[in-house]
Enzyme design. Structure first.
Site, PDB file in Angstrom:
ATOM      1  N   GLU A 125      57.272  -4.303  31.329  1.00 32.61           N
ATOM      2  CA  GLU A 125      57.124  -4.221  32.775  1.00 32.61           C
ATOM      3  C   GLU A 125      57.388  -2.791  33.232  1.00 32.61           C
ATOM      4  O   GLU A 125      57.953  -1.981  32.486  1.00 32.61           O
ATOM      5  CB  GLU A 125      58.087  -5.185  33.474  1.00 32.61           C
ATOM      6  CG  GLU A 125      59.550  -4.981  33.137  1.00 32.61           C
ATOM      7  CD  GLU A 125      60.409  -6.134  33.632  1.00 32.61           C
ATOM      8  OE1 GLU A 125      60.473  -6.331  34.855  1.00 32.61           O
ATOM      9  OE2 GLU A 125      60.990  -6.830  32.786  1.00 32.61           O
ATOM     10  N   LYS A 127      59.118   0.442  34.890  1.00 29.75           N
ATOM     11  CA  LYS A 127      60.504   0.866  35.079  1.00 29.75           C
ATOM     12  C   LYS A 127      60.627   1.441  36.486  1.00 29.75           C
ATOM     13  O   LYS A 127      60.274   2.588  36.746  1.00 29.75           O
ATOM     14  CB  LYS A 127      60.913   1.906  34.038  1.00 29.75           C
ATOM     15  CG  LYS A 127      62.394   2.274  34.071  1.00 29.75           C
ATOM     16  CD  LYS A 127      62.735   3.218  32.933  1.00 29.75           C
ATOM     17  CE  LYS A 127      64.234   3.499  32.886  1.00 29.75           C
ATOM     18  NZ  LYS A 127      64.692   4.251  34.082  1.00 29.75           N
ATOM     19  N   ASP A 129      61.958   3.073  39.843  1.00 31.76           N
ATOM     20  CA  ASP A 129      62.854   4.203  40.066  1.00 31.76           C
ATOM     21  C   ASP A 129      63.689   3.928  41.312  1.00 31.76           C
ATOM     22  O   ASP A 129      63.329   4.307  42.426  1.00 31.76           O
ATOM     23  CB  ASP A 129      62.038   5.484  40.226  1.00 31.76           C
ATOM     24  CG  ASP A 129      62.900   6.733  40.072  1.00 31.76           C
ATOM     25  OD1 ASP A 129      64.079   6.591  39.689  1.00 31.76           O
ATOM     26  OD2 ASP A 129      62.390   7.830  40.321  1.00 31.76           O
ATOM     27  N   TYR A 240      64.829  -8.063  36.952  1.00 33.80           N
ATOM     28  CA  TYR A 240      64.305  -7.731  35.626  1.00 33.80           C
ATOM     29  C   TYR A 240      65.107  -8.334  34.471  1.00 33.80           C
ATOM     30  O   TYR A 240      64.748  -8.159  33.312  1.00 33.80           O
ATOM     31  CB  TYR A 240      64.176  -6.225  35.438  1.00 33.80           C
ATOM     32  CG  TYR A 240      65.464  -5.420  35.545  1.00 33.80           C
ATOM     33  CD1 TYR A 240      66.506  -5.574  34.629  1.00 33.80           C
ATOM     34  CD2 TYR A 240      65.621  -4.451  36.536  1.00 33.80           C
ATOM     35  CE1 TYR A 240      67.660  -4.829  34.712  1.00 33.80           C
ATOM     36  CE2 TYR A 240      66.768  -3.693  36.626  1.00 33.80           C
ATOM     37  CZ  TYR A 240      67.789  -3.881  35.708  1.00 33.80           C
ATOM     38  OH  TYR A 240      68.934  -3.135  35.793  1.00 33.80           O
ATOM     39  N   LYS A 329      59.139   6.783  28.738  1.00 30.66           N
ATOM     40  CA  LYS A 329      59.204   7.641  29.923  1.00 30.66           C
ATOM     41  C   LYS A 329      57.889   8.388  30.124  1.00 30.66           C
ATOM     42  O   LYS A 329      57.347   8.975  29.198  1.00 30.66           O
ATOM     43  CB  LYS A 329      60.359   8.645  29.792  1.00 30.66           C
ATOM     44  CG  LYS A 329      61.743   8.013  29.764  1.00 30.66           C
ATOM     45  CD  LYS A 329      62.095   7.329  31.074  1.00 30.66           C
ATOM     46  CE  LYS A 329      62.438   8.296  32.166  1.00 30.66           C
ATOM     47  NZ  LYS A 329      63.742   8.941  32.031  1.00 30.66           N
ATOM     48  N   CYS A 423      47.821  36.081  63.034  1.00 31.19           N
ATOM     49  CA  CYS A 423      47.096  35.175  62.145  1.00 31.19           C
ATOM     50  C   CYS A 423      46.668  35.908  60.874  1.00 31.19           C
ATOM     51  O   CYS A 423      46.065  36.986  60.955  1.00 31.19           O
ATOM     52  CB  CYS A 423      45.858  34.631  62.871  1.00 31.19           C
ATOM     53  SG  CYS A 423      44.755  33.673  61.807  1.00 31.19           S
ATOM     54  N   CYS A 426      42.525  36.120  61.102  1.00 33.48           N
ATOM     55  CA  CYS A 426      41.786  36.889  62.110  1.00 33.48           C
ATOM     56  C   CYS A 426      42.641  37.886  62.878  1.00 33.48           C
ATOM     57  O   CYS A 426      42.137  38.591  63.752  1.00 33.48           O
ATOM     58  CB  CYS A 426      41.103  35.938  63.096  1.00 33.48           C
ATOM     59  SG  CYS A 426      42.254  35.087  64.218  1.00 33.48           S
ATOM     60  N   CYS A 441      47.416  29.719  65.521  1.00 36.76           N
ATOM     61  CA  CYS A 441      46.624  30.909  65.822  1.00 36.76           C
ATOM     62  C   CYS A 441      45.962  30.710  67.180  1.00 36.76           C
ATOM     63  O   CYS A 441      45.395  29.656  67.451  1.00 36.76           O
ATOM     64  CB  CYS A 441      45.570  31.118  64.732  1.00 36.76           C
ATOM     65  SG  CYS A 441      44.272  32.294  65.183  1.00 36.76           S
ATOM     66  N   CYS A 447      38.564  32.839  65.339  1.00 40.89           N
ATOM     67  CA  CYS A 447      39.147  32.705  63.995  1.00 40.89           C
ATOM     68  C   CYS A 447      38.198  31.972  63.038  1.00 40.89           C
ATOM     69  O   CYS A 447      37.795  30.836  63.309  1.00 40.89           O
ATOM     70  CB  CYS A 447      40.476  31.959  64.080  1.00 40.89           C
ATOM     71  SG  CYS A 447      41.328  31.816  62.494  1.00 40.89           S
TER      72      CYS A 447
END
Length: 686
Positions: A125, A127, A129, A240, A329, A423, A426, A441, A447
């Site tokens: 199954e 694992k 976290d 589990y 893992k 910016c 531009c 901007c 731009c």
């Protein structure tokens, strides 16, 4: 002390410190992959020199001591962690070791059906976290919930665990079947990814601390002294293992134990599967890895257990892990690296976003060299600087992000990260509105990063309403560098358009005719077409009515702008910034030079005939659209609202007028029909 002893002592000290931060403080300073590397290094040294193994070595125990804020509870059955394998070679070695140890015990490898010579069965199954916990039931009632702690003693968090809806407070009895007198269930408490992201986003908006990852969030949520806080957190529990059960309910395999738990009301992994031998294990691990990114929760591997519970019992345990199980893992979703530089990117709406440039590192099987920093508030929250050692996270398709700075490894010469004032694309001014996290901007029309969005807005129905100029055509015009600003639309030639995909000479001529027609507009539409932030159709109309001329609006101060209806401090700042950006003014001059015009008016706002009146339109009209009627009324100074109230000055009722007409009549609001409206508009036109 020898050099080797010093090395061992240093490794143990590092691991103990990181274990304490991970398990006790919920504030890890290293990603899991880095911890695993240190742990394997210690294991290898101790395997070569067993005489130097100490009883307090991290290899001889699990986690760290529990928090003192919760009652300490001893586990009747030790709650140990699993060993790890990282590749096919390690997986094959695990299977061979198990088969060898079973042979040493005089046990032939048998399957669930009891036939000798079959391959060994494993129950597999994901694992999860999260945080491992143990639940104790007596006569079907939950009486105790405990964290793993150090494997021997955990923290009593019963009241917090009771708040999780996925944990049954009493066992479900199917068909009135008897329940076990004693049952200890072990499982993982975790937080789904979507819930984690939503919770962190709320924390950012409230200027509160965010969590580094879902595991961190789950652990922190469970360790709240006030269980009412835990109840607000989106936590899940998946079982589990059955650690203890009354003798009358004993089953032969792990799979059947899990099915029993499911019948009693527990959530178990939908991906749980029984396989045979090394080939079956490898296939399961590969299949799970392939869909890892699509799972709604984080996993860091696969758990692989011998399915036969009798064989589990006979194999027993080593110092810190069972002999009959391991975890495969996957590549870590968090890694440690160094921040080399920060670049600022400009999005299609003008938002300037900091992007971290990193020393390349493998995260979840992908080489990562860039990570998002979101905004300057996030940089301040993380306290990240140039040259810092940082932990980055990549989960699924989520853009890699920096989640933590390793302050212990900060160089002495780090420098703060500062948002540029211009910016990077531009060179227009960069502004940040009060109360907003984003910098933007101000060169919206000029731009290049905002070019497509600016032109799409300019050509839209409520702006210049250029027939035939759709999104795909705009993309082609910009991508082929035929159009760099809205003014360039009016410089297009037939031959340029006819060569584009899905365009021919007739379509090109039609578009040029539509562009010519669009040159005659209104000041309100022109202002709206400029795409100034938060200046919608109504605000543009108010600005046009108040100032009357574009030149007057361009020179308006913030104080003058605040005199306009519906213009507050933030909108006023956006307008002021737009008209004080030289690049934008150049683009405006270019547009006017192409022949765009509108009727000039010197009429003051207060002199307009319908100023101060609120009108409402309802029903369908024959001679003009609702939008056209609204525009003409607003040009006369009226405010056009969407609902009828006591403050409504006039209702215009077209065909099939409904509830608004009924309400107007009940409130005594004057009502006129479409013909009367047309007569009114005509009287003010002449």
């Amino acid at each position: 002390m020898t050099q080797l002893q010093t090395q061992l002592a240093d490794l143990r000290q590092q691991l103990n410190e990181h274990s304490y931060r991970y398990y006790v403080l919920d504030d890890p300073s290293l990603p899991d992959a880095e911890y695993d590397r240190l742990f394997r290094q210690l294991q290898e040294l101790e395997a070569k020199h067993p005489e130097l193994v100490t009883s307090d070595s991290p290899t001889q125990r699990v986690g760290s001591t529990p928090l003192s804020d919760f009652p300490s509870i001893s586990h009747q059955v030790p709650m140990l962690s699993l060993g790890n394998v990282f590749d096919a070679e390690g997986l094959q070695a695990f299977v061979k070791r198990v088969e060898r140890e079973l042979a040493d015990l005089g046990r032939a490898v048998i399957g669930e059906e009891g036939k000798e010579g079959e391959q060994l069965e494993f129950c597999c199954e994901p694992k999860l976290d999260g945080l491992a916990v143990s639940l104790l039931y007596q006569n079907g009632q939950l009486i105790q919930g405990v964290t793993r702690g150090d494997g021997q003693t955990g923290e009593g968090i019963t009241e917090n665990l009771k708040t999780l809806r996925s944990i049954p407070l009493s066992l479900r009895s199917a068909d009135n079947q008897p329940l076990p007198e004693l049952l200890e269930v072990r499982g993982e408490v975790y937080m789904p990814r979507s819930a984690f992201e939503a919770m962190n986003e709320q924390a950012r908006l409230a200027d509160e601390k965010t969590f580094a990852n879902p595991r961190n969030a789950a652990a922190g949520s469970l360790r709240q002294l006030d269980s009412r806080i835990t109840a607000t957190r989106p936590l899940e529990f998946t079982a589990y293992q059955v650690a203890q059960i009354s003798q009358d309910f004993a089953v032969k395999t792990h799979e059947k134990a899990m099915q029993a738990l499911k019948n009693w009301g527990f959530k178990i992994s939908p991906d749980l599967k029984v396989v045979k031998g090394y080939t079956g294990l490898q296939s399961f691990c590969d299949e799970l890895a392939a869909k890892r990114d699509q799972l709604p929760y984080d996993i860091d591997g696969a758990v692989l257990k011998i399915n036969d519970l009798r064989l589990q019992a006979e194999l027993g345990f080593r110092a810190r892990e069972p002999r009959w199980a391991t975890s495969f893992k996957y590549p870590a979703q968090e890694e440690i690296t160094r921040l080399l530089d920060v670049e600022f990117q400009v999005g299609r709406t003008g938002v300037v976003t900091p992007v971290a440039r990193l020393a390349p590192v493998q995260v979840a099987g992908v080489t990562v060299a860039n990570a998002t920093l979101h905004n300057m508030d996030e940089i301040a929250r993380l306290e990240v600087r140039f040259g810092d050692t940082v932990i980055i996270r990549r989960a699924g398709d989520v853009i890699p992000q920096i989640v933590r700075v390793v302050l212990e490894q900060r160089p002495t010469n780090t420098q703060s990260i500062i948002m540029p004032t211009s910016c990077p694309i531009c060179d227009s001014h960069v502004e940040r509105a009060e109360g907003e996290a984003a910098y933007r901007c101000t060169g919206g029309l000029y731009c290049p990063a905002q070019r497509k969005e600016a032109i799409k807005h300019f050509a839209s129905r409520k702006a210049f309403d250029i027939e035939g100029l759709g999104v795909k055509l705009i993309d082609q015009l910009v991508d082929n560098e035929l159009v760099k600003s809205p003014a360039d639309l009016y410089k297009l030639k037939v031959e340029q358009l006819a060569n584009l995909e899905r365009m021919a000479e007739k379509s090109a001529n039609n578009l040029l005719e539509a562009l010519e027609v669009s040159k005659k507009t209104t000041l309100a539409r022109f202002i709206y077409a400029l795409g100034i932030r938060e200046v919608g159709e109504a605000t543009a109309a108010n600005l046009a009515r108040y100032f009357g001329q574009l030149e007057t609006l361009k020179q308006a101060s913030i104080e003058q702008l605040l005199e306009v209806d519906d213009v507050g401090p933030i909108v006023a700042q956006h307008i002021y910034a737009f008209f004080n950006e030289p690049h934008n003014l150049t683009t405006l001059d270019d547009l006017l030079a192409q022949g765009i015009h509108w009727p000039e008016t010197q009429v003051r706002r207060e002199d307009l005939p319908l100023t101060g009146q609120t009108w409402v339109l309802t029903g369908s009209m024959q001679s003009l659209t609702r939008d056209q009627a609204k525009e003409k009324l607003e040009a006369l100074g009226a405010k056009v609202a969407g609902s009828v109230s006591k403050k409504t000055s006039q209702l215009v009722a077209g065909e099939a007028a409904g509830s608004k007409l009924t309400r107007a009549e009940s409130l005594g609001v004057p009502v006129m029909d479409e013909q009367q409206l047309l007569e009114l508009l005509a009287s003010h036109t002449n």
